[in-house]
Structure formats: structure tokens, C-alpha cells
Design a protein around this motif. Structure first.
Motif, PDB file in Angstrom:
ATOM      1  N   ASN A  32       0.821  -1.214   0.000  1.00  0.00           N
ATOM      2  CA  ASN A  32       0.000   0.000   0.000  1.00  0.00           C
ATOM      3  C   ASN A  32       0.857   1.267   0.000  1.00  0.00           C
ATOM      4  OD1 ASN A  32      -2.520  -1.270  -0.106  1.00  0.00           O
ATOM      5  ND2 ASN A  32      -2.470  -1.666   2.099  1.00  0.00           N
ATOM      6  N   LEU A  33       2.010   1.201   0.644  1.00  0.00           N
ATOM      7  CA  LEU A  33       2.926   2.346   0.595  1.00  0.00           C
ATOM      8  C   LEU A  33       3.375   2.590  -0.839  1.00  0.00           C
ATOM      9  CD1 LEU A  33       4.999   1.672   3.805  1.00  0.00           C
ATOM     10  CD2 LEU A  33       3.999   3.901   3.231  1.00  0.00           C
ATOM     11  N   ALA A  57      -5.581   3.792   4.542  1.00  0.00           N
ATOM     12  CA  ALA A  57      -5.049   3.587   3.194  1.00  0.00           C
ATOM     13  C   ALA A  57      -3.830   2.658   3.212  1.00  0.00           C
ATOM     14  CB  ALA A  57      -4.675   4.922   2.561  1.00  0.00           C
ATOM     15  N   LEU A  58      -3.131   2.612   4.333  1.00  0.00           N
ATOM     16  CA  LEU A  58      -1.935   1.766   4.383  1.00  0.00           C
ATOM     17  C   LEU A  58      -2.246   0.332   4.789  1.00  0.00           C
ATOM     18  CD1 LEU A  58       0.911   3.948   5.926  1.00  0.00           C
ATOM     19  CD2 LEU A  58       0.270   3.588   3.542  1.00  0.00           C
ATOM     20  N   THR A  59      -3.485   0.063   5.196  1.00  0.00           N
ATOM     21  CA  THR A  59      -3.766  -1.257   5.762  1.00  0.00           C
ATOM     22  C   THR A  59      -5.010  -1.932   5.207  1.00  0.00           C
ATOM     23  OG1 THR A  59      -5.123  -0.316   7.506  1.00  0.00           O
ATOM     24  CG2 THR A  59      -2.779  -0.580   7.985  1.00  0.00           C
ATOM     25  N   GLY A  60      -5.938  -1.186   4.637  1.00  0.00           N
ATOM     26  CA  GLY A  60      -7.260  -1.739   4.359  1.00  0.00           C
ATOM     27  C   GLY A  60      -8.119  -1.658   5.602  1.00  0.00           C
ATOM     28  N   TYR A  61      -9.399  -1.982   5.465  1.00  0.00           N
ATOM     29  CA  TYR A  61     -10.380  -1.649   6.499  1.00  0.00           C
ATOM     30  C   TYR A  61     -10.750  -2.810   7.424  1.00  0.00           C
ATOM     31  CZ  TYR A  61     -14.646   0.000   8.705  1.00  0.00           C
ATOM     32  OH  TYR A  61     -15.590   0.332   9.626  1.00  0.00           O
ATOM     33  N   LEU A  62     -11.165  -3.942   6.861  1.00  0.00           N
ATOM     34  CA  LEU A  62     -11.740  -5.022   7.701  1.00  0.00           C
ATOM     35  C   LEU A  62     -10.639  -5.864   8.328  1.00  0.00           C
ATOM     36  CD1 LEU A  62     -14.755  -6.374   5.603  1.00  0.00           C
ATOM     37  CD2 LEU A  62     -14.847  -5.136   7.769  1.00  0.00           C
ATOM     38  N   LEU A  63      -9.915  -5.280   9.249  1.00  0.00           N
ATOM     39  CA  LEU A  63      -8.682  -5.907   9.726  1.00  0.00           C
ATOM     40  C   LEU A  63      -8.918  -6.945  10.822  1.00  0.00           C
ATOM     41  CD1 LEU A  63      -6.708  -2.595   9.797  1.00  0.00           C
ATOM     42  CD2 LEU A  63      -6.121  -4.551   8.367  1.00  0.00           C
TER      43      LEU A  63
END
Lengths: 318, 289
Positions: A32-33, A57-63
Motif C-alpha cells: 500500500n505504501l 489507506a496503508l492497511t485496508g479496512y476489515l482488519l
């Protein structure tokens, strides 16, 4: 009569804002970076002075339980390195933050030339319906505007659900923000139906209202793409301080949404509509204190049987 | 003056945006799992046909395998409709007759015509089709695309580990009535959209005679109870038939177990599904990663 304008009258400045409406990859920070770097270079080529990326933005949402695996410090050199790709300009980006005390927050960083100049930890974590954020991250406890220097002065940074509480944008406007940047990961419901359109219209009405009542610009950057069964709707928007739409992104598709914000519009709008200046913060504070005390059952000058107001209580008898 | 009775509409939807969202969902699931191909069981009914048409929006026709799996009593019209779908889409297809696979099991169940026996036989067929689909998915290097719609999932009108088994469910949040409008927008032939829905597990079976109500009536009730969170009394006050509303509400409750993984007895500090919670697709879960 014929006097020259005072020397401090700001010049009219066009301030270009880019909203990177992208689809992050779930759980892949380095990928993502790299993705963000590509979009940031494009934004710079478009003349952006501020580039906003979506929430997480660096990880996504549904973690879920990936949170500790993808969390980074706000001082992580990779964030600094990203921002150096856009020399002299601001970069706002969402990520999972692990604090020095191992507290995990859904945060947005504001960076310039490798320096972290502001940080906002999502204050309102939706934990209802399809949302379960409060289970995996902890809420922030500060609502501030961030000093960024001329020509914008101060910027208010927030994350998605934060905007569903009018207190936050109004506090940031009172704290001197001329632009509110909201980074989001909004999932679509009932796409295209009246209910779905109402959900998007709700976001629009809210943004329009904050621009109007706060006499501030609004930069809303919402992600796209899919995670599990969710589809994020995009539709990023840039609004002027009078609520006019300066730029708007497509629904569901990746897009770099670029628009120019006239800083002079804030000045003129605040002369025509001096709502911020007319606000009665001391009154608001007193009434909020009263409501908090009454809810908690605490004694106070506003308790039943007490005089009408603290001021009247101070008046000499007779 | 008493208030006007509330309306109980069918759930509406924009088919064009819905198709865009579902095609994006399918593409994204493939990308996140590292697959490029899909297998779908194609009966020739509107559900599996719409699923196949949606798949064809997401992958090239050569990457879609439609498996037709008739039993000896299956309606010849269904087979002809499935053939029409395959020709329209230009996708790959296979025909696997499940009769010799299920007959030994059906003999175990024995003769008789009672409803419980019919359901058991129907479950055997649905589960045999699942076995075929999962085998073909391994052979074709593909994910199994589900064909369950929201109406049947909420009513539990489906076979656990049978037609409910899939890697992804593209139409699982579309009521039957909505599915028809999506199917029309996808270009599904009118004769498939218009025909009487049937699981075709025994001759003459139709969904609406078995369920005892029309899909439109069921969808109105489900939309009120589930999506709008109305109580039974509010539904009845709005003019819906009490007997049917109560039956639907009971059915949704009774079949909750079909929509969730089986409960795990918690013993350890960290238990899958309870406090070991991860997204299905994440770093390391993609094939070949």
C-alpha cells in the motif's frame, strides 16, 4: 476612502487539493505504501499542494485481529519517506497507529517534507450495524486544528465516522481550521436504490452543512474497492467555504480527484456570514457542563432549586 | 383521524449499479484468492442463470464453467434453458448426470411419498451436486460460485452443505423479486425470468406451492421484517396477512443455524470464530503467496 488595502490583506491564492480515491490491499502495508507513492507522484504532477489518501489507506479496512500486525508508529520512517515524494506539500493518510503505550488507533497523519506535522486519532469508532471498529481499535481523545502555515493557516483532520458528529467539525472550525480534511472508508449499502442514494445524500448534506456553518472548505477522500462482501463507494468531494462543489469523484472507481480551493473565498465568506465569530462558546460550554452534570446526577448551580444561572447566583442579595 | 395504513413495498434497487457492484465483488474475490476461474451449477432457473451472467461480467467466458447436473426426473425444459444460457454466454459447460451417483443413497432412504422423505431425497441430490461442483472446481482450478438468493437463505429454503455451499455468494443479498429485475438488466432470456421457480427435485415441484405463498408476498414480508426491522404487529397493521407473517418470522428464526457456522465449545484462550477473528482474505491467504 481611497485608502490602500492593509498590507496584511492576503492575496488570492489557488490551493490545489488532490484526493486519491484508491483501493488499498487488505493487510499489506508495504504494497500500500508503494501504491500510495504512485498516486502521490501523479498528484504532484497535477500541482497538488495537499494530497489526501483514504482512511486506513496503508492497511485496508476489515482488519479484525490483523490490527497489531499492521500497526505502525506515527514516527515510522516509511511515512516520512512517502511524504518526501511530494516536496513542500502536505500529505494526509490513514493508517493503524500503535502508540508508545501500545494503544491501537485508527489514525490519520499529516506530513510535509518527511515531518509529521499533525496527527488525528479517530474519535468516534462505529460499533453498530456492519461496523465493529470499537472492538479492535481504541478511540482518540483530541479534536484539534493543525497549524500548517500560509496560505491555509490551519487544517482540521478527521476520519470517516468522526464527521457523523457535528461537534467535531464545528470544534475544528472554531479552532481556526479553514479546511476540513475527512479521510474515509465508507461501504455502500443498497447501491443505486433510494435507500443507498439517501445514504450518500446524507454524506453530501452533512458536508454541505459543515462548509456552510463552519465557513470552511471540505476535502472528503473516500476509498473504493472490495473487502469480504463490502464495496466502498468513493465519491470523494472537494467543497468551497460556501458549500460549492469544486471537484467530485466517480462512484466505485479509482480516481485522482483534483480541484482548486480559493483561499480568498474563506475570507469573503466569513465577512458575509460571520457565524464562527458570532458563536457563543462560553454559553455552549456552560450548557454542556450542565447537561453532563445533570446526566451524571452531580450537584451544580443548575440543580433543581438552585438559582436560574451562575451569574444570578453572584448577584448581591436585595 | 386514524393514520393511513403504511405501505409494504417490494424492495427496490437499481439493477445497473447492482450489477456493477457484484461484478466488482466477484473480480475482487478472485484477485484476493489468486484464482481466475469460476464454476457454477446451472439448472436453467433464474438464480443460477443470473449468477452465471454476473460471472460472465467478471471473467472471460472461457474462464467460466457451467455444470449442468440433471437427475433422471429433472425437467427437460430446465436442460433446454441451461443450454440456451451456455450458448448465449459462450462459456464452457459440462453435463454430469447425478442419477447413478444418488440412486444407491436413495435406495437406503427407501420408498414412500411423505414430505419428510421427499426432503431427504432432495437433500441427497443437492449435496451430490455440491460434491460434483467442488470436484470440478479442483479440476478446473476455479472457485465455486454460489447461486442462493436472499429470500431462500432467510427462509432456510435450501440445503445445508448442498446448494448453500460456495466460495462466494454473488446474489445472496438479492431478494427473488429483485433478482428478476437484475436478470432482466443482465439480458437473461425472458422465458427463464418468467417461468415458475422450482428446485426441480421431484416432478411437479414448485417453490411457491411448497412455500405456500408467492415470492412477491414473501419478499414484502421479509423486507419489512428484516430490512426495515418491523414487528409482526406492524406488518399486520400495514395489511400483511398475519398467518403468513408469523410463519415467515418463525421460519427465519428456526433456520438461523443454517446461516452461521456451527458453534464451537470454547475451551482455550483463543478460539476460531469467537476471538480468533480474521478476514478471509489477507496476506498469506492468497494462493501461491
Amino acid at each position: 476612502m481611497g485608502r490602500p488595502a492593509p498590507s496584511h490583506t492576503p492575496e488570492r491564492v489557488r490551493y490545489t487539493v488532490a484526493l486519491a480515491q484508491l483501493a488499498p490491499r487488505l493487510g499489506e502495508v508495504d504494497a500500500n505504501l508503494e501504491l500510495a507513492a504512485g498516486w502521490l507522484r501523479r498528484a504532484v504532477a497535477e500541482g497538488a499542494q495537499l494530497t489526501a489518501f483514504p482512511e486506513l489507506a496503508l492497511t485496508g479496512y476489515l482488519l479484525s485481529d490483523l490490527v497489531p500486525e499492521v500497526a505502525i508508529s506515527a514516527a515510522d520512517p516509511r511515512l516520512a519517506e512517502l511524504s518526501r515524494l511530494a516536496p513542500g506539500t502536505l500529505v494526509a493518510i490513514g493508517f493503524v497507529e500503535e502508540t508508545d503505550h501500545h494503544r491501537y488507533a485508527n489514525s490519520a497523519a499529516l506530513l510535509r517534507d518527511g515531518e509529521l506535522i499533525g496527527l488525528h486519532r479517530k474519535v468516534f469508532l462505529p460499533t453498530y450495524g456492519l461496523f465493529d471498529e470499537g472492538r479492535f481499535t481504541r478511540p482518540g481523545d483530541r479534536i484539534r486544528a493543525i497549524e500548517v502555515g500560509e496560505p491555509m493557516g490551519r487544517i482540521g483532520l478527521s476520519v470517516c465516522e468522526d464527521f457523523w458528529h457535528a461537534s467535531l467539525p464545528m470544534l475544528q472550525a472554531q479552532d481556526g481550521a479553514s479546511l476540513l480534511v475527512n479521510v474515509a472508508a465508507g461501504p455502500a449499502r443498497a447501491p443505486g436504490s433510494a435507500a443507498g442514494l439517501r445514504a450518500i445524500a446524507g454524506w453530501h448534506r452533512m458536508q454541505d452543512t459543515y462548509a456552510l456553518l463552519g465557513t470552511v472548505g471540505i476535502a472528503f477522500c473516500n476509498r473504493v474497492g472490495n473487502e469480504e462482501g463490502l464495496t466502498f463507494w468513493g465519491g470523494s468531494r472537494l467543497l468551497g467555504a460556501d458549500g460549492s462543489v469544486l471537484a467530485e469523484g466517480p462512484l466505485y472507481e479509482e480516481a485522482l480527484v483534483v480541484g482548486a480551493f480559493e483561499t480568498d473565498d474563506v475570507r469573503m465568506q466569513r465577512y458575509q456570514l460571520p457565524l464562527l465569530a458570532d458563536e457563543r462558546l462560553e454559553l455552549v460550554r456552560r450548557e454542556i457542563d450542565r447537561i453532563i452534570s445533570e446526566r451524571a446526577g452531580l450537584p451544580g448551580p443548575w440543580a433543581p432549586g438552585a438559582p436560574e444561572s451562575p451569574e444570578s447566583a453572584d448577584e448581591p442579595a436585595g | 383521524m386514524p393514520a393511513e395504513p403504511e405501505s409494504t413495498p417490494l424492495p427496490e434497487l437499481d439493477p445497473v449499479q447492482t450489477i456493477e457492484v457484484i461484478a466488482g465483488f466477484i473480480r475482487s474475490q478472485l484477485e484476493q484468492t489468486g484464482f481466475e476461474r469460476l464454476v457454477v451449477g446451472l439448472s436453467g432457473g433464474v438464480d443460477s442463470t443470473a449468477a452465471a451472467f454476473l460471472a460472465a461480467r467478471a471473467v472471460p467466458a472461457g474462464n467460466l464453467l457451467a455444470v449442468r447436473m440433471p437427475y433422471r426426473t429433472s425437467s427437460p425444459d430446465s436442460e433446454a434453458d441451461a443450454q440456451l444460457v451456455v450458448e448465449t454466454l459462450g462459456c464452457r459447460t459440462e453435463r454430469v448426470d447425478i442419477t447413478p451417483m444418488v440412486e444407491p443413497m436413495l435406495q437406503l432412504i427407501g420408498p414412500g411419498d411423505g414430505p419428510a422423505l421427499q426432503v431427504r431425497r432432495g437433500n441427497v441430490m443437492a449435496r451430490q451436486r455440491m460434491i460434483v461442483l467442488y470436484d470440478r472446481s479442483a479440476a478446473f482450478d476455479a472457485l465455486v460460485l454460489g447461486t442462493s438468493n436472499k429470500t431462500e437463505v432467510l427462509l432456510g429454503y435450501s440445503t445445508l452443505h448442498g446448494d448453500m455451499a460456495a466460495a462466494l455468494q454473488p446474489i445472496g443479498d438479492l431478494y427473488k423479486s429483485q433478482l428478476r429485475s437484475v436478470a432482466a438488466a443482465l439480458g437473461v432470456p425472458e422465458r427463464i425470468i418468467g417461468k415458475e421457480p422450482s428446485a426441480d427435485l421431484w416432478p411437479g415441484q414448485t417453490d411457491e406451492s411448497e412455500l405456500g405463498a408467492s415470492y412477491d408476498d414473501l419478499d414484502r414480508i421479509l423486507f419489512a421484517l428484516v430490512d426495515r426491522r418491523w414487528t409482526v404487529d406492524r406488518c399486520v397493521g400495514a395489511g400483511l396477512e398475519r398467518r403468513l407473517v408469523e410463519w415467515v418470522a418463525r421460519r427465519v428464526a428456526q433456520t438461523e443455524f443454517k446461516r452461521q457456522p456451527a458453534p464451537v465449545a470454547k475451551i482455550s484462550l483463543r478460539t476460531p470464530g469467537i476471538d480468533h477473528l480474521y478476514p478471509r482474505r489477507r496476506p498469506g491467504s492468497r494462493r501461491g503467496s
